[in-house]
Design a protein around this motif. Structure first.
Motif, mmCIF file in Angstrom:
data_model
loop_
_atom_site.group_PDB
_atom_site.id
_atom_site.type_symbol
_atom_site.label_atom_id
_atom_site.label_comp_id
_atom_site.label_asym_id
_atom_site.label_seq_id
_atom_site.Cartn_x
_atom_site.Cartn_y
_atom_site.Cartn_z
ATOM 1 N N PRO A 129 0.842 -1.201 0.000
ATOM 2 C CA PRO A 129 0.000 0.000 0.000
ATOM 3 C C PRO A 129 0.879 1.253 0.000
ATOM 4 O O PRO A 129 1.902 1.297 0.667
ATOM 5 C CB PRO A 129 -0.785 -0.113 1.305
ATOM 6 C CG PRO A 129 -0.695 -1.542 1.698
ATOM 7 C CD PRO A 129 0.605 -2.045 1.167
ATOM 8 N N PHE A 130 0.472 2.253 -0.783
ATOM 9 C CA PHE A 130 1.263 3.485 -0.804
ATOM 10 C C PHE A 130 0.434 4.737 -0.554
ATOM 11 O O PHE A 130 0.969 5.752 -0.154
ATOM 12 C CB PHE A 130 2.081 3.602 -2.101
ATOM 13 C CG PHE A 130 1.286 4.064 -3.298
ATOM 14 C CD1 PHE A 130 1.431 5.356 -3.767
ATOM 15 C CD2 PHE A 130 0.428 3.206 -3.955
ATOM 16 C CE1 PHE A 130 0.706 5.781 -4.877
ATOM 17 C CE2 PHE A 130 -0.277 3.618 -5.063
ATOM 18 C CZ PHE A 130 -0.139 4.910 -5.522
ATOM 19 N N VAL A 131 -0.886 4.692 -0.778
ATOM 20 C CA VAL A 131 -1.761 5.799 -0.387
ATOM 21 C C VAL A 131 -3.073 5.244 0.137
ATOM 22 O O VAL A 131 -3.533 4.192 -0.299
ATOM 23 C CB VAL A 131 -2.046 6.806 -1.537
ATOM 24 C CG1 VAL A 131 -0.807 7.549 -1.963
ATOM 25 C CG2 VAL A 131 -2.734 6.160 -2.710
ATOM 26 N N TRP A 132 -3.638 5.954 1.074
ATOM 27 C CA TRP A 132 -4.936 5.640 1.645
ATOM 28 C C TRP A 132 -5.805 6.880 1.501
ATOM 29 O O TRP A 132 -5.294 7.995 1.406
ATOM 30 C CB TRP A 132 -4.827 5.309 3.134
ATOM 31 C CG TRP A 132 -4.145 4.038 3.460
ATOM 32 C CD1 TRP A 132 -4.753 2.852 3.790
ATOM 33 C CD2 TRP A 132 -2.733 3.783 3.517
ATOM 34 N NE1 TRP A 132 -3.798 1.889 4.043
ATOM 35 C CE2 TRP A 132 -2.550 2.434 3.881
ATOM 36 C CE3 TRP A 132 -1.601 4.559 3.293
ATOM 37 C CZ2 TRP A 132 -1.304 1.850 4.031
ATOM 38 C CZ3 TRP A 132 -0.358 3.985 3.434
ATOM 39 C CH2 TRP A 132 -0.212 2.654 3.802
ATOM 40 N N TYR A 133 -7.120 6.677 1.561
ATOM 41 C CA TYR A 133 -8.043 7.809 1.543
ATOM 42 C C TYR A 133 -9.267 7.425 2.359
ATOM 43 O O TYR A 133 -9.562 6.237 2.550
ATOM 44 C CB TYR A 133 -8.403 8.217 0.108
ATOM 45 C CG TYR A 133 -9.066 7.123 -0.701
ATOM 46 C CD1 TYR A 133 -10.448 7.065 -0.842
ATOM 47 C CD2 TYR A 133 -8.313 6.142 -1.333
ATOM 48 C CE1 TYR A 133 -11.054 6.066 -1.584
ATOM 49 C CE2 TYR A 133 -8.916 5.135 -2.083
ATOM 50 C CZ TYR A 133 -10.286 5.106 -2.197
ATOM 51 O OH TYR A 133 -10.893 4.117 -2.926
ATOM 52 N N ALA A 134 -9.955 8.445 2.864
ATOM 53 C CA ALA A 134 -11.101 8.165 3.731
ATOM 54 C C ALA A 134 -12.055 9.346 3.725
ATOM 55 O O ALA A 134 -11.678 10.459 3.383
ATOM 56 C CB ALA A 134 -10.623 7.893 5.158
ATOM 57 N N ALA A 135 -13.281 9.071 4.126
ATOM 58 C CA ALA A 135 -14.297 10.109 4.268
ATOM 59 C C ALA A 135 -14.577 10.329 5.750
ATOM 60 O O ALA A 135 -14.590 9.379 6.531
ATOM 61 C CB ALA A 135 -15.584 9.703 3.562
ATOM 62 N N TRP A 136 -14.783 11.570 6.092
ATOM 63 C CA TRP A 136 -15.127 11.961 7.449
ATOM 64 C C TRP A 136 -16.374 12.836 7.371
ATOM 65 O O TRP A 136 -16.898 13.069 6.280
ATOM 66 C CB TRP A 136 -13.953 12.655 8.127
ATOM 67 C CG TRP A 136 -12.744 11.770 8.123
ATOM 68 C CD1 TRP A 136 -11.715 11.767 7.224
ATOM 69 C CD2 TRP A 136 -12.462 10.704 9.028
ATOM 70 N NE1 TRP A 136 -10.817 10.775 7.514
ATOM 71 C CE2 TRP A 136 -11.247 10.105 8.616
ATOM 72 C CE3 TRP A 136 -13.117 10.189 10.141
ATOM 73 C CZ2 TRP A 136 -10.694 9.025 9.295
ATOM 74 C CZ3 TRP A 136 -12.556 9.124 10.816
ATOM 75 C CH2 TRP A 136 -11.357 8.550 10.393
ATOM 76 N N LYS A 137 -16.831 13.334 8.486
ATOM 77 C CA LYS A 137 -18.092 14.083 8.519
ATOM 78 C C LYS A 137 -18.067 15.309 7.610
ATOM 79 O O LYS A 137 -19.028 15.571 6.893
ATOM 80 C CB LYS A 137 -18.418 14.497 9.961
ATOM 81 C CG LYS A 137 -19.792 15.080 10.111
ATOM 82 C CD LYS A 137 -20.140 15.313 11.555
ATOM 83 C CE LYS A 137 -21.559 15.828 11.679
ATOM 84 N NZ LYS A 137 -21.944 15.994 13.081
#
Length: 132
Positions: A64-72
């Motif tokens: 893995p080299f990048v992660w992404y996520a959603a927040w409020k």
């Protein structure tokens, strides 16, 4: 030894985890994160979708080299190296960042796709430097 059906199942697993993650998001966050996902994929066409730390990710060469996520109220992109933060300081102005390598993009603003592409390419360059 794994059977071929077991291998096929495990290869599809990250994609299923990402789809499940996206399906659980409110519509505005899902649209924003899907745009982030598409932008990362466009900037790193050889990357493979993965999932780790409870977040969608992309891998290169099996790592893995990048992660992404959603927040409020925002989506996040991880990780941002200190060197990249310095190099792209002018473009990152106006976006919240953290010392732990996070860039946050507000959900109520358009995703800066050109910046995301630069961040992905900088992340790939960071990894290539480490390999040499």
């Amino acid at each position: 030894m794994k059977s071929s059906s077991s291998s096929k199942h495990s290869a599809k697993q990250p994609s299923l985890q990402v789809r499940t993650y996206l399906a659980a998001l409110p519509a505005d966050a899902r649209r924003h994160v899907q745009k982030l996902r598409e932008t990362i994929r466009a900037a790193a066409p050889g990357a493979v979708e993965s999932f780790g730390y409870g977040m969608p990710a992309f891998s290169l060469d099996g790592k893995p080299f990048v992660w992404y996520a959603a927040w409020k109220h925002h989506s996040s992109f991880y990780p941002l190296s200190a060197a990249t933060a310095r190099a792209l300081a002018a473009q990152l102005e106006g976006y919240e960042t953290s010392g732990k390598g996070t860039v946050r993009f507000r959900l109520d603003e358009p995703l800066p796709t050109a910046l995301v592409k630069r961040l992905v390419k900088a992340r790939i360059a960071d990894l290539q430097k480490k390999q040499k």
